[in-house]
Design an enzyme around this catalytic site. Structure first.
Site, mmCIF file in Angstrom:
data_model
loop_
_atom_site.group_PDB
_atom_site.id
_atom_site.type_symbol
_atom_site.label_atom_id
_atom_site.label_comp_id
_atom_site.label_asym_id
_atom_site.label_seq_id
_atom_site.Cartn_x
_atom_site.Cartn_y
_atom_site.Cartn_z
ATOM 1 N N SER A 158 -4.137 0.714 -4.677
ATOM 2 C CA SER A 158 -3.611 -0.527 -4.069
ATOM 3 C C SER A 158 -4.745 -1.518 -3.788
ATOM 4 C CB SER A 158 -2.853 -0.212 -2.776
ATOM 5 O OG SER A 158 -3.654 0.565 -1.906
ATOM 6 N N HIS A 187 0.846 -1.203 0.000
ATOM 7 C CA HIS A 187 0.000 0.000 0.000
ATOM 8 C C HIS A 187 0.883 1.256 0.000
ATOM 9 C CE1 HIS A 187 -3.040 2.984 1.108
ATOM 10 N NE2 HIS A 187 -2.117 3.445 1.940
ATOM 11 N N HIS A 246 1.522 4.914 -2.636
ATOM 12 C CA HIS A 246 1.843 6.333 -2.381
ATOM 13 C C HIS A 246 3.070 6.847 -3.136
ATOM 14 C CE1 HIS A 246 -0.937 7.445 0.853
ATOM 15 N NE2 HIS A 246 -0.796 6.226 1.315
ATOM 16 N N GLU A 288 -5.385 9.591 -0.285
ATOM 17 C CA GLU A 288 -5.791 8.180 -0.227
ATOM 18 C C GLU A 288 -6.858 7.835 -1.275
ATOM 19 O OE1 GLU A 288 -3.285 6.822 2.984
ATOM 20 O OE2 GLU A 288 -4.237 5.982 1.220
HETATM 21 N N1 HBI Z 1 1.449 6.569 10.096
HETATM 22 N N2 HBI Z 1 2.909 5.055 9.086
HETATM 23 C C1 HBI Z 1 1.824 5.873 9.000
HETATM 24 N N3 HBI Z 1 1.155 5.976 7.842
HETATM 25 C C2 HBI Z 1 0.070 6.787 7.728
HETATM 26 O O1 HBI Z 1 -0.541 6.887 6.659
HETATM 27 C C3 HBI Z 1 -0.346 7.532 8.852
HETATM 28 C C4 HBI Z 1 0.382 7.401 10.030
HETATM 29 N N4 HBI Z 1 0.006 8.095 11.119
HETATM 30 C C5 HBI Z 1 -1.077 9.020 11.123
HETATM 31 C C6 HBI Z 1 -1.831 9.059 9.856
HETATM 32 N N5 HBI Z 1 -1.445 8.362 8.784
HETATM 33 C C7 HBI Z 1 -3.087 9.872 9.815
HETATM 34 O O2 HBI Z 1 -3.228 10.606 10.996
HETATM 35 C C8 HBI Z 1 -3.116 10.821 8.631
HETATM 36 O O3 HBI Z 1 -4.176 10.358 7.876
HETATM 37 C C9 HBI Z 1 -3.398 12.228 8.984
HETATM 38 FE FE FE Z 2 -1.963 5.397 2.843
#
Ligand code: HBI
Ligand code: FE
Length: 278
Positions: free
Chosen positions: A196, A131, A136, A177
């Site tokens: 994904s 994913h 991304h 997303e």
């Molecule tokens: N941590 N590893 C990871 N990946 C994310 O997409 C992610 C995160 N922490 C917080 C977060 N996304 C969300 O709070 C965001 O959508 C704002």
């Molecule tokens: Fe994501």
């Protein structure tokens, strides 16, 4: 919260650094893990040829992601940083919001190390390496989108102090997303959560059920989302420039309106000024 990634022994044995990063230890991925990546990749790239945004497909090529197996971050980061200055940091699982935003604000994208099992090819709760890197990273090779992601991280750090994080998380959700973009050949996908997912790559463009609304920052910030179903609302941008410029405005008046008028919309709701597409 038990993290799916804890089943990954290379993750389990490491103590994350202060910024939650860990080592990828790419040489320790098993044949089976590489085979799962290849299976997911072959299925998605076939499906996305006439569904993904051209910039997404270009990113796959420019980052040589069509090579077999889980990408080695050392090689991938050389290619990515040469294009837009972004790098991927490996993390054990979802990281706290402030850590996440600090990474984005410094052009570092946190990616999970573990890969999903064959029993969950179609959906998993937590972002895995497929994913995060397949979904991304290709868009981070696009300079304007790369600027948007950094601006988003900077905005996130400000929102943390203003208590408006949930509004900003909606912006991430409905663009990074699950975003769609208008092109001369019709709507195309740039959102990582869609590209994904095999099922949603079909559904988001072809199904009559979801509504598709022209991008409107405040509308997005008022719109709830559900994480474990296909989206019932998609927002459509005209260009990545439009997305980036939306982050350059002063958010204070929007945040002010969001607190004085706390109208929120559900994922299926219509709003009076919605500009719907097809
Ligand atoms: N941590 N590893 C990871 N990946 C994310 O997409 C992610 C995160 N922490 C917080 C977060 N996304 C969300 O709070 C965001 O959508 C704002
Ligand atoms: Fe994501």
């Amino acid at each position: 919260m038990t993290h799916a990634s804890i089943n990954d022994p290379v993750v389990a044995r490491q103590t994350p650094r202060a910024d939650f990063s860990i080592d990828q230890c790419w040489e320790e991925y098993t044949e089976e893990e590489h085979a799962i990546w290849d299976l997911l990749y072959a299925r998605q790239v076939e499906l996305l040829q006439d569904r993904a945004a051209p910039e997404f497909l270009a990113g796959l090529e420019r980052l040589s992601l069509s090579q077999s197996g889980i990408p080695n971050l050392e090689t991938l980061n050389d290619a990515l940083s040469a294009l837009t200055g972004w790098k991927i940091v490996m993390v054990p699982h979802l990281v706290p919001d402030d850590v996440f935003f600090t990474h984005l604000a410094n052009r570092r994208f946190p990616a999970g190390r573990f890969i999903r099992g064959r029993h969950q090819l179609d959906y998993l709760q937590e972002p895995d390496v497929f994913h995060d890197i397949f979904g991304h990273v290709p868009m981070l090779a696009n300079p304007v989108f790369a600027d948007y992601m950094q601006a988003y991280g900077q905005g996130g750090l400000r929102a943390l102090n203003l208590g408006t994080l949930h509004n900003l998380a909606r912006l991430y959700w409905y663009t990074v997303e699950f975003g769609l973009i208008e092109t001369p050949n019709g709507l195309r996908i740039y959102g990582a959560g869609i590209v994904s997912s095999a099922g949603e790559s079909h559904y988001c463009l072809e199904d009559a059920e979801p509504q598709r609304i022209r991008f409107d920052m405040e509308r997005i910030m008022r719109t709830e989302y559900e994480i474990d179903i296909f989206q019932k609302t998609y927002f459509v941008i005209e260009s990545y420039k439009q997305l980036f410029e939306a982050t350059q405005q002063d958010f204070a008046p929007i945040y002010e309106r969001l607190t004085t008028d706390n109208t929120n919309y559900g994922t299926r709701d219509a709003a009076p000024d919605d500009k719907l597409l097809k």
